[in-house]
Design a protein around this motif. Sequence first.
Motif, PDB file in Angstrom:
ATOM      1  N   GLY A  20       0.815  -1.217   0.000  1.00 45.52           N
ATOM      2  CA  GLY A  20       0.000   0.000   0.000  1.00 45.52           C
ATOM      3  C   GLY A  20       0.841   1.255   0.000  1.00 45.52           C
ATOM      4  N   SER A  21       1.952   1.225   0.715  1.00 45.99           N
ATOM      5  CA  SER A  21       2.845   2.382   0.762  1.00 45.99           C
ATOM      6  C   SER A  21       3.566   2.586  -0.565  1.00 45.99           C
ATOM      7  CB  SER A  21       3.868   2.225   1.889  1.00 45.99           C
ATOM      8  OG  SER A  21       3.217   2.181   3.134  1.00 45.99           O
ATOM      9  N   ALA A  22       3.788   1.520  -1.303  1.00 47.59           N
ATOM     10  CA  ALA A  22       4.417   1.649  -2.616  1.00 47.59           C
ATOM     11  C   ALA A  22       3.469   2.306  -3.608  1.00 47.59           C
ATOM     12  CB  ALA A  22       4.852   0.283  -3.140  1.00 47.59           C
ATOM     13  N   ALA A  23       2.166   2.147  -3.400  1.00 47.08           N
ATOM     14  CA  ALA A  23       1.180   2.773  -4.286  1.00 47.08           C
ATOM     15  C   ALA A  23       0.925   4.186  -3.768  1.00 47.08           C
ATOM     16  CB  ALA A  23      -0.084   1.931  -4.328  1.00 47.08           C
ATOM     17  N   GLU A  24      -0.242   4.458  -3.250  1.00 46.03           N
ATOM     18  CA  GLU A  24      -0.512   5.779  -2.668  1.00 46.03           C
ATOM     19  C   GLU A  24      -0.296   5.717  -1.165  1.00 46.03           C
ATOM     20  OE1 GLU A  24      -1.079   8.687  -4.086  1.00 46.03           O
ATOM     21  OE2 GLU A  24      -1.240   8.001  -6.129  1.00 46.03           O
ATOM     22  N   GLY A  25      -1.039   4.866  -0.484  1.00 48.17           N
ATOM     23  CA  GLY A  25      -0.691   4.353   0.804  1.00 48.17           C
ATOM     24  C   GLY A  25      -0.887   5.084   2.102  1.00 48.17           C
ATOM     25  N   GLU A  26      -1.339   6.338   2.138  1.00 48.33           N
ATOM     26  CA  GLU A  26      -1.457   7.002   3.437  1.00 48.33           C
ATOM     27  C   GLU A  26      -2.397   6.248   4.362  1.00 48.33           C
ATOM     28  OE1 GLU A  26      -1.471   8.607   0.566  1.00 48.33           O
ATOM     29  OE2 GLU A  26      -0.011  10.223   0.737  1.00 48.33           O
ATOM     30  N   SER A  27      -3.565   5.863   3.846  1.00 46.88           N
ATOM     31  CA  SER A  27      -4.531   5.179   4.706  1.00 46.88           C
ATOM     32  C   SER A  27      -3.994   3.823   5.166  1.00 46.88           C
ATOM     33  CB  SER A  27      -5.879   5.014   3.997  1.00 46.88           C
ATOM     34  OG  SER A  27      -5.725   4.326   2.784  1.00 46.88           O
ATOM     35  N   VAL A  28      -3.248   3.124   4.311  1.00 46.56           N
ATOM     36  CA  VAL A  28      -2.672   1.830   4.687  1.00 46.56           C
ATOM     37  C   VAL A  28      -1.627   2.022   5.789  1.00 46.56           C
ATOM     38  CG1 VAL A  28      -1.346  -0.147   3.869  1.00 46.56           C
ATOM     39  CG2 VAL A  28      -3.132   0.818   2.434  1.00 46.56           C
ATOM     40  N   ALA A  29      -0.797   3.048   5.671  1.00 46.23           N
ATOM     41  CA  ALA A  29       0.214   3.317   6.700  1.00 46.23           C
ATOM     42  C   ALA A  29      -0.450   3.705   8.025  1.00 46.23           C
ATOM     43  CB  ALA A  29       1.164   4.421   6.236  1.00 46.23           C
ATOM     44  N   ILE A  30      -1.526   4.481   7.951  1.00 41.77           N
ATOM     45  CA  ILE A  30      -2.242   4.876   9.169  1.00 41.77           C
ATOM     46  C   ILE A  30      -2.865   3.656   9.839  1.00 41.77           C
ATOM     47  CG2 ILE A  30      -4.240   6.156  10.052  1.00 41.77           C
ATOM     48  CD1 ILE A  30      -3.580   8.314   7.908  1.00 41.77           C
ATOM     49  N   VAL A  31      -3.530   2.810   9.054  1.00 46.94           N
ATOM     50  CA  VAL A  31      -4.138   1.599   9.610  1.00 46.94           C
ATOM     51  C   VAL A  31      -3.053   0.662  10.150  1.00 46.94           C
ATOM     52  CG1 VAL A  31      -5.470  -0.480   9.047  1.00 46.94           C
ATOM     53  CG2 VAL A  31      -6.251   1.752   8.259  1.00 46.94           C
ATOM     54  N   GLY A  32      -1.910   0.580   9.459  1.00 49.20           N
ATOM     55  CA  GLY A  32      -0.797  -0.215   9.969  1.00 49.20           C
ATOM     56  C   GLY A  32      -0.330   0.277  11.326  1.00 49.20           C
ATOM     57  N   GLY A  33      -0.211   1.599  11.485  1.00 51.22           N
ATOM     58  CA  GLY A  33       0.160   2.167  12.780  1.00 51.22           C
ATOM     59  C   GLY A  33      -0.876   1.869  13.855  1.00 51.22           C
ATOM     60  N   PHE A  34      -2.148   1.933  13.467  1.00 50.79           N
ATOM     61  CA  PHE A  34      -3.227   1.606  14.405  1.00 50.79           C
ATOM     62  C   PHE A  34      -3.120   0.149  14.865  1.00 50.79           C
ATOM     63  CE2 PHE A  34      -7.518  -0.134  15.035  1.00 50.79           C
ATOM     64  CZ  PHE A  34      -7.924   0.619  16.129  1.00 50.79           C
ATOM     65  N   PHE A  35      -2.921  -0.769  13.903  1.00 53.54           N
ATOM     66  CA  PHE A  35      -2.795  -2.185  14.262  1.00 53.54           C
ATOM     67  C   PHE A  35      -1.507  -2.448  15.053  1.00 53.54           C
ATOM     68  CE2 PHE A  35      -5.803  -3.446  10.671  1.00 53.54           C
ATOM     69  CZ  PHE A  35      -6.849  -3.693  11.543  1.00 53.54           C
ATOM     70  N   VAL A  98      10.716  16.706  -5.288  1.00 55.43           N
ATOM     71  CA  VAL A  98      10.967  15.303  -4.919  1.00 55.43           C
ATOM     72  C   VAL A  98      10.532  15.068  -3.478  1.00 55.43           C
ATOM     73  CG1 VAL A  98      12.750  13.545  -4.518  1.00 55.43           C
ATOM     74  CG2 VAL A  98      12.845  14.964  -6.573  1.00 55.43           C
ATOM     75  N   PHE A  99      10.862  15.996  -2.586  1.00 54.26           N
ATOM     76  CA  PHE A  99      10.544  15.816  -1.172  1.00 54.26           C
ATOM     77  C   PHE A  99       9.038  15.818  -0.926  1.00 54.26           C
ATOM     78  CE2 PHE A  99       9.871  16.867   3.229  1.00 54.26           C
ATOM     79  CZ  PHE A  99      10.830  16.112   3.881  1.00 54.26           C
ATOM     80  N   PHE A 100       8.300  16.771  -1.527  1.00 51.93           N
ATOM     81  CA  PHE A 100       6.881  16.949  -1.200  1.00 51.93           C
ATOM     82  C   PHE A 100       5.921  16.209  -2.127  1.00 51.93           C
ATOM     83  CE2 PHE A 100       8.769  20.714   0.845  1.00 51.93           C
ATOM     84  CZ  PHE A 100       8.328  20.474   2.133  1.00 51.93           C
ATOM     85  N   ASN A 101       6.414  15.646  -3.211  1.00 53.31           N
ATOM     86  CA  ASN A 101       5.530  14.997  -4.173  1.00 53.31           C
ATOM     87  C   ASN A 101       4.671  13.905  -3.557  1.00 53.31           C
ATOM     88  OD1 ASN A 101       4.551  14.095  -6.830  1.00 53.31           O
ATOM     89  ND2 ASN A 101       5.821  12.331  -6.386  1.00 53.31           N
ATOM     90  N   ARG A 102       5.212  13.096  -2.677  1.00 52.97           N
ATOM     91  CA  ARG A 102       4.465  11.954  -2.149  1.00 52.97           C
ATOM     92  C   ARG A 102       3.305  12.389  -1.256  1.00 52.97           C
ATOM     93  NH1 ARG A 102       9.224  10.580  -0.519  1.00 52.97           N
ATOM     94  NH2 ARG A 102       9.017   8.482  -1.322  1.00 52.97           N
ATOM     95  N   TYR A 103       3.250  13.652  -0.888  1.00 51.92           N
ATOM     96  CA  TYR A 103       2.156  14.143  -0.047  1.00 51.92           C
ATOM     97  C   TYR A 103       0.967  14.607  -0.874  1.00 51.92           C
ATOM     98  CZ  TYR A 103       5.821  13.859   3.386  1.00 51.92           C
ATOM     99  OH  TYR A 103       6.826  13.386   4.177  1.00 51.92           O
ATOM    100  N   ALA A 104       1.101  14.673  -2.175  1.00 48.82           N
ATOM    101  CA  ALA A 104       0.011  15.086  -3.062  1.00 48.82           C
ATOM    102  C   ALA A 104      -0.772  13.839  -3.452  1.00 48.82           C
ATOM    103  CB  ALA A 104       0.554  15.804  -4.288  1.00 48.82           C
ATOM    104  N   TYR A 105      -1.720  13.472  -2.633  1.00 48.56           N
ATOM    105  CA  TYR A 105      -2.463  12.235  -2.836  1.00 48.56           C
ATOM    106  C   TYR A 105      -3.176  12.265  -4.181  1.00 48.56           C
ATOM    107  CZ  TYR A 105      -5.107   8.086  -1.704  1.00 48.56           C
ATOM    108  OH  TYR A 105      -5.610   6.825  -1.712  1.00 48.56           O
ATOM    109  N   LEU A 109       1.906   9.219  -8.503  1.00 54.58           N
ATOM    110  CA  LEU A 109       2.432   8.528  -9.679  1.00 54.58           C
ATOM    111  C   LEU A 109       2.829   9.546 -10.740  1.00 54.58           C
ATOM    112  CD1 LEU A 109       2.956   6.115 -11.576  1.00 54.58           C
ATOM    113  CD2 LEU A 109       0.514   6.070 -12.045  1.00 54.58           C
ATOM    114  N   LEU A 110       1.943  10.482 -11.007  1.00 51.11           N
ATOM    115  CA  LEU A 110       2.223  11.529 -11.986  1.00 51.11           C
ATOM    116  C   LEU A 110       3.460  12.328 -11.585  1.00 51.11           C
ATOM    117  CD1 LEU A 110       1.129  13.214 -14.472  1.00 51.11           C
ATOM    118  CD2 LEU A 110       0.060  14.654 -12.764  1.00 51.11           C
ATOM    119  N   GLY A 111       3.571  12.689 -10.312  1.00 51.83           N
ATOM    120  CA  GLY A 111       4.723  13.446  -9.829  1.00 51.83           C
ATOM    121  C   GLY A 111       6.020  12.681  -9.936  1.00 51.83           C
ATOM    122  N   GLY A 112       5.982  11.395  -9.625  1.00 54.16           N
ATOM    123  CA  GLY A 112       7.193  10.571  -9.751  1.00 54.16           C
ATOM    124  C   GLY A 112       7.659  10.480 -11.186  1.00 54.16           C
ATOM    125  N   VAL A 113       6.715  10.302 -12.094  1.00 51.21           N
ATOM    126  CA  VAL A 113       7.063  10.255 -13.522  1.00 51.21           C
ATOM    127  C   VAL A 113       7.625  11.601 -13.961  1.00 51.21           C
ATOM    128  CG1 VAL A 113       6.103  10.024 -15.850  1.00 51.21           C
ATOM    129  CG2 VAL A 113       5.472   8.376 -14.071  1.00 51.21           C
TER     130      VAL A 113
END
Length: 195
Positions: A20-35, A98-105, A109-113
Amino acid sequence: MIDAVDSFVREYGILAVFAGSAAEGESVAIVGGFFAHQMLLPLWQTYVAALIGTFIGDTAYYLFGKWFADHRWVTKMRGKPGFKHAMRLAQTRPRAFVFFNRYAYGLRLLGGVCCGLAKIDWGTFLIYNVLSSIVWATLFVGIGYFFGLGAEALIGDALHEHQRVIIAVAIILAVTLLVVVVVRKVMAREKQNDA
């Protein structure tokens, strides 16, 4: 039923956080932290899975843009709203982009490309991608972990039974709803700017 869910999370949770983190992943990382707070997943493994997943995901998008600039998927991306703006930012402020791109949900993918297309050098990309991955994993896994602390204070011992599944689903729905609202506002603003 709850035992099956707990068993599934214990067995595949770390892998799910990574993927999930490799894709978009914020919600997956949050749920992972919760678990992790609920002791279904080890906190350090959840954090490392989120960190490595987000790093690999953005690196793959960067390499795709760099090596496959003429691919039909990249050509299709060039027509998406916000592409010109993202390219401009990647070219004029490569480190910040590069630093802030991953925060633009929704635009990750578009930003990385765009990073690859903008010919940001590998060293710069690597340094800022590592730094951003560390902050991102700390932030989102931490939010989930501390959300678990707050939920435990409100709900108490019942949280260790069936409510944790309901809370995990609520987290995913809330994050998804928030993201949809934000992305729609950003896209509407981009359309106004392009017009």
